[in-house]
Design an enzyme around this catalytic site. Sequence first.
Site, short mmCIF file in Angstrom:
data_model
loop_
_atom_site.label_atom_id
_atom_site.label_comp_id
_atom_site.label_asym_id
_atom_site.label_seq_id
_atom_site.Cartn_x
_atom_site.Cartn_y
_atom_site.Cartn_z
N CYS A 82 0.99 -1.16 0.14
CA CYS A 82 -0.04 0.50 -0.08
C CYS A 82 1.07 1.62 0.24
O CYS A 82 1.90 1.51 1.04
CB CYS A 82 -1.22 -0.09 1.32
SG CYS A 82 -1.79 1.48 1.39
N HIS A 165 -2.12 -5.96 -10.07
CA HIS A 165 -3.19 -5.23 -11.08
C HIS A 165 -3.03 -4.96 -12.11
O HIS A 165 -2.47 -5.20 -12.93
CB HIS A 165 -1.92 -3.33 -10.62
CG HIS A 165 -1.25 -2.69 -9.28
ND1 HIS A 165 -2.83 -1.83 -9.22
CD2 HIS A 165 -1.03 -3.36 -8.24
CE1 HIS A 165 -2.76 -1.81 -7.61
NE2 HIS A 165 -1.17 -2.80 -7.43
N GLU A 214 -9.82 -0.24 -5.79
CA GLU A 214 -9.77 -1.89 -5.25
C GLU A 214 -9.75 -2.43 -4.33
O GLU A 214 -10.77 -3.18 -4.59
CB GLU A 214 -8.35 -0.69 -3.45
CG GLU A 214 -7.96 -0.08 -3.87
CD GLU A 214 -7.32 0.86 -2.83
OE1 GLU A 214 -6.78 -0.09 -2.41
OE2 GLU A 214 -6.73 1.86 -2.30
N CYS A 223 -4.81 5.78 -4.52
CA CYS A 223 -4.15 4.17 -4.69
C CYS A 223 -2.37 4.62 -5.43
O CYS A 223 -2.11 4.59 -6.11
CB CYS A 223 -4.65 3.07 -5.28
SG CYS A 223 -4.00 1.38 -5.55
N GLY A 226 -1.11 1.28 -7.43
CA GLY A 226 -2.37 1.71 -8.47
C GLY A 226 -1.37 2.27 -9.32
O GLY A 226 -1.72 2.40 -10.71
#
Length: 285
Positions: A82, A165, A214, A223, A226
């Site tokens: 994260c 992802h 997410e 994110c 991301g």
Amino acid sequence: MTTPFRKMHGLGNDFVVLDARRGPLLDARAQPLAIMPAAAAAIADRHFGIGCDQFIVMEPGTDGADVFMRIRNPDGSEAGACGNATRCIAALVADEAGRDRVVVRTIAGDLPVERLPGGLWRADMGPARLGWQDVPLAREVDTLHVPLARGAVADPAACSMGNPHATFFVRDLDLVPVAEIGPGLEHDPIFPDRANIGFAQILSPEHMRLVIWERGAGITLACGSGACAAMVNAHRRGLTGRRATITMPGGDLRMEWREADGHVLMTGPVATAFTGTLDLSSFAG
């Protein structure tokens, strides 16, 4: 017995942070309490708990890491990375120690983070992993062109930033029904561990807009991992250079996919919204 917590965020991507570095978290009887997935999900609930995009527990760092960061999504599942939380935890640890550089360890690896002028923090999110087994995908396909479509979006690129992802590139982000198609894409059979789904609109070779669905959380204001994946996938497609500003609903991150070693560098702010205490035993069920 109550336990202190912090509510932090990076660009509105928000976290409940508990500190277990100096000993285990305790229940009402002063007994060690493990934060189980159901309890993390209850605390993350925005109506019946505190509310957050990810639930973070800081644990002792070892072997060169200053802190171990354990991450759970609002559905209780554990995440490997994260980016916005990494900056938040690094800022806490660095301020405590009076240092400008710390190493945050996650189940996906070690992430060095350094303080920059203007209240910004730069995290080395490690290398992008591009193999189909690395994402992972359910079968061998080209990760630059994954055979996946929903409605008007199709042909994403995929990679792993410690978590899976996929990035769809679209002409007009405002026309994409992210909330409608995000759940189905997250759970598509091609992603055996589910996936974070990005929708990116290229504004120039140095700038893109991005919205992320997410895994386990839904649409968030930002994110970090991301954004890393979007940077990597956009450059692989020849849509951007190796540096770009990524604008998400919560604000901007500065990204670089470093050519020398393939690491992705993410720069952005951190903030503490408030602090408080909670009774962990009330969330045990």
